[in-house]
Design a protein around this motif. Structure first.
Motif, mmCIF file in Angstrom:
data_model
loop_
_atom_site.group_PDB
_atom_site.id
_atom_site.type_symbol
_atom_site.label_atom_id
_atom_site.label_comp_id
_atom_site.label_asym_id
_atom_site.label_seq_id
_atom_site.Cartn_x
_atom_site.Cartn_y
_atom_site.Cartn_z
ATOM 1 N N SER A 17 0.811 -1.227 0.000
ATOM 2 C CA SER A 17 0.000 0.000 0.000
ATOM 3 C C SER A 17 0.845 1.279 0.000
ATOM 4 O O SER A 17 0.306 2.378 -0.024
ATOM 5 C CB SER A 17 -0.933 0.006 1.224
ATOM 6 O OG SER A 17 -0.171 0.134 2.408
ATOM 7 N N ILE A 18 2.169 1.143 0.028
ATOM 8 C CA ILE A 18 3.049 2.313 0.092
ATOM 9 C C ILE A 18 3.262 2.901 -1.299
ATOM 10 O O ILE A 18 3.498 2.180 -2.262
ATOM 11 C CB ILE A 18 4.407 1.940 0.736
ATOM 12 C CG1 ILE A 18 4.217 1.682 2.227
ATOM 13 C CG2 ILE A 18 5.436 3.036 0.528
ATOM 14 C CD1 ILE A 18 5.473 1.269 2.950
ATOM 15 N N ASP A 19 3.197 4.208 -1.375
ATOM 16 C CA ASP A 19 3.488 4.940 -2.613
ATOM 17 C C ASP A 19 5.009 5.029 -2.740
ATOM 18 O O ASP A 19 5.679 5.658 -1.923
ATOM 19 C CB ASP A 19 2.869 6.335 -2.537
ATOM 20 C CG ASP A 19 3.187 7.197 -3.743
ATOM 21 O OD1 ASP A 19 3.833 6.706 -4.690
ATOM 22 O OD2 ASP A 19 2.789 8.381 -3.727
ATOM 23 N N SER A 20 5.568 4.398 -3.768
ATOM 24 C CA SER A 20 7.022 4.332 -3.921
ATOM 25 C C SER A 20 7.659 5.703 -4.150
ATOM 26 O O SER A 20 8.864 5.869 -3.953
ATOM 27 C CB SER A 20 7.406 3.388 -5.058
ATOM 28 O OG SER A 20 6.878 3.856 -6.284
ATOM 29 N N SER A 21 6.849 6.692 -4.505
ATOM 30 C CA SER A 21 7.411 8.020 -4.781
ATOM 31 C C SER A 21 7.872 8.740 -3.506
ATOM 32 O O SER A 21 8.561 9.747 -3.595
ATOM 33 C CB SER A 21 6.391 8.895 -5.522
ATOM 34 O OG SER A 21 5.305 9.219 -4.677
ATOM 35 N N ILE A 22 7.525 8.205 -2.329
ATOM 36 C CA ILE A 22 7.951 8.874 -1.087
ATOM 37 C C ILE A 22 9.433 8.661 -0.799
ATOM 38 O O ILE A 22 9.992 9.297 0.083
ATOM 39 C CB ILE A 22 7.085 8.458 0.127
ATOM 40 C CG1 ILE A 22 7.263 6.965 0.453
ATOM 41 C CG2 ILE A 22 5.630 8.816 -0.098
ATOM 42 C CD1 ILE A 22 6.546 6.514 1.726
ATOM 43 N N GLY A 23 10.077 7.747 -1.528
ATOM 44 C CA GLY A 23 11.518 7.542 -1.385
ATOM 45 C C GLY A 23 11.879 6.470 -0.377
ATOM 46 O O GLY A 23 11.090 6.105 0.492
ATOM 47 N N PHE A 24 13.101 5.969 -0.525
ATOM 48 C CA PHE A 24 13.543 4.843 0.294
ATOM 49 C C PHE A 24 13.527 5.149 1.785
ATOM 50 O O PHE A 24 13.082 4.328 2.585
ATOM 51 C CB PHE A 24 14.942 4.369 -0.124
ATOM 52 C CG PHE A 24 15.445 3.273 0.771
ATOM 53 C CD1 PHE A 24 14.907 2.004 0.688
ATOM 54 C CD2 PHE A 24 16.426 3.525 1.721
ATOM 55 C CE1 PHE A 24 15.335 0.987 1.529
ATOM 56 C CE2 PHE A 24 16.868 2.516 2.570
ATOM 57 C CZ PHE A 24 16.326 1.243 2.467
ATOM 58 N N ASP A 25 14.003 6.315 2.192
ATOM 59 C CA ASP A 25 14.082 6.629 3.617
ATOM 60 C C ASP A 25 12.711 6.507 4.279
ATOM 61 O O ASP A 25 12.565 5.858 5.318
ATOM 62 C CB ASP A 25 14.665 8.033 3.832
ATOM 63 C CG ASP A 25 14.821 8.350 5.304
ATOM 64 O OD1 ASP A 25 15.529 7.598 6.008
ATOM 65 O OD2 ASP A 25 14.206 9.341 5.773
ATOM 66 N N ALA A 26 11.694 7.095 3.677
ATOM 67 C CA ALA A 26 10.342 7.053 4.254
ATOM 68 C C ALA A 26 9.772 5.634 4.198
ATOM 69 O O ALA A 26 9.121 5.178 5.150
ATOM 70 C CB ALA A 26 9.428 8.030 3.523
ATOM 71 N N GLN A 53 13.386 -2.941 -3.372
ATOM 72 C CA GLN A 53 12.836 -2.827 -4.720
ATOM 73 C C GLN A 53 11.807 -1.693 -4.801
ATOM 74 O O GLN A 53 11.868 -0.857 -5.707
ATOM 75 C CB GLN A 53 12.186 -4.145 -5.139
ATOM 76 C CG GLN A 53 11.665 -4.114 -6.563
ATOM 77 C CD GLN A 53 11.068 -5.445 -6.975
ATOM 78 O OE1 GLN A 53 10.911 -6.359 -6.169
ATOM 79 N NE2 GLN A 53 10.732 -5.556 -8.242
ATOM 80 N N VAL A 54 10.886 -1.646 -3.844
ATOM 81 C CA VAL A 54 9.876 -0.583 -3.835
ATOM 82 C C VAL A 54 10.540 0.783 -3.663
ATOM 83 O O VAL A 54 10.117 1.769 -4.260
ATOM 84 C CB VAL A 54 8.817 -0.833 -2.734
ATOM 85 C CG1 VAL A 54 7.894 0.365 -2.568
ATOM 86 C CG2 VAL A 54 8.000 -2.077 -3.057
ATOM 87 N N GLY A 55 11.612 0.820 -2.865
ATOM 88 C CA GLY A 55 12.331 2.068 -2.631
ATOM 89 C C GLY A 55 13.280 2.457 -3.747
ATOM 90 O O GLY A 55 13.945 3.497 -3.678
ATOM 91 N N GLY A 56 13.373 1.622 -4.774
ATOM 92 C CA GLY A 56 14.214 1.938 -5.923
ATOM 93 C C GLY A 56 15.706 1.761 -5.676
ATOM 94 O O GLY A 56 16.536 2.348 -6.369
ATOM 95 N N ILE A 57 16.073 0.938 -4.694
ATOM 96 C CA ILE A 57 17.487 0.703 -4.387
ATOM 97 C C ILE A 57 17.969 -0.538 -5.134
ATOM 98 O O ILE A 57 17.404 -1.617 -4.986
ATOM 99 C CB ILE A 57 17.703 0.499 -2.867
ATOM 100 C CG1 ILE A 57 17.208 1.707 -2.078
ATOM 101 C CG2 ILE A 57 19.166 0.188 -2.568
ATOM 102 C CD1 ILE A 57 17.968 2.982 -2.324
#
Length: 199
Positions: free
Chosen positions: A84-93, A145-149
């Motif tokens: 349910s997390i929006d990946s646009s919030i970034g890895f840290d969040a 993966q969701v965080g784009g790392i």
């Protein structure tokens, strides 16, 4: 990992195994793992002690199975949260949300905390630390993966094992911590370390 000695085939035997597991679960909710003995389990399940040994090696065998079930229940909630997390919030969040979700779900689970304490006292650090292919390892991979790392292929396994070990150790410490503020501080520090290391 299924630790039942004799896999029950008949409905009556399956019901007896379930009764033993449910009785142990109830004892954990109302007491401490060290107070859970095969005699207490047999009494709570209203079965002979011999029935326990027919299906399980010992009380640790029962507790181990309950721990695996509890861990799966907690992990499933964290997986749902990640979806349910929006990946646009970034890895840290994303990282912080997932760590807080895992910690809060684990602390609110009726037996996870007691079973974590039991496992941490019963086994060595190496034995309780999950591997990269564990449920925790998969959660970490999914979070990355969701965080784009993306990890460098030559460091991937080492980074994942380091991360799994660190998360496992500090989540367990936070779960075992009785002081809510200290536990929260551990989770916040873990999130900061992971963001620096992975982000």
């Amino acid at each position: 990992m299924d630790k039942i000695k004799t896999r029950p085939k008949q409905a009556r035997a399956k019901a007896r195994v379930e009764t033993i597991l449910n009785a142990t679960h109830s004892l954990l909710i109302n007491g401490k793992p060290e107070d859970v003995s095969t005699t207490a389990i047999a009494r709570a399940a209203n079965v002979p002690v011999g029935s326990i040994y027919q299906y399980f090696e010992d009380r640790n065998d029962i507790l181990r199975q309950l721990y695996e079930t509890a861990y799966m229940e907690v992990s499933n909630q964290v997986v749902i949260s990640l979806k349910s997390i929006d990946s646009s919030i970034g890895f840290d969040a994303i990282n912080r949300k997932q760590l807080h979700c895992f910690w809060q779900t684990a602390r609110n689970h009726p037996t996870f905390r007691a079973l974590t304490r039991w496992a941490n006292h019963e086994y060595s650090f190496a034995e309780v630390t999950p591997g990269v292919k564990s449920g925790l390892g998969e959660l970490i991979k999914d979070t990355l993966q969701v965080g784009g790392i993306e990890l460098q292929s030559n460091r991937r396994d080492a980074v994942l094992q380091t991360t799994v070990t660190l998360v496992s150790a500090l989540i367990d410490a936070a779960i075992e911590e009785d002081d809510e503020d200290k536990a929260q501080a551990l989770i916040d520090e873990l999130a900061t370390v992971l963001s620096c290391y992975l982000g």
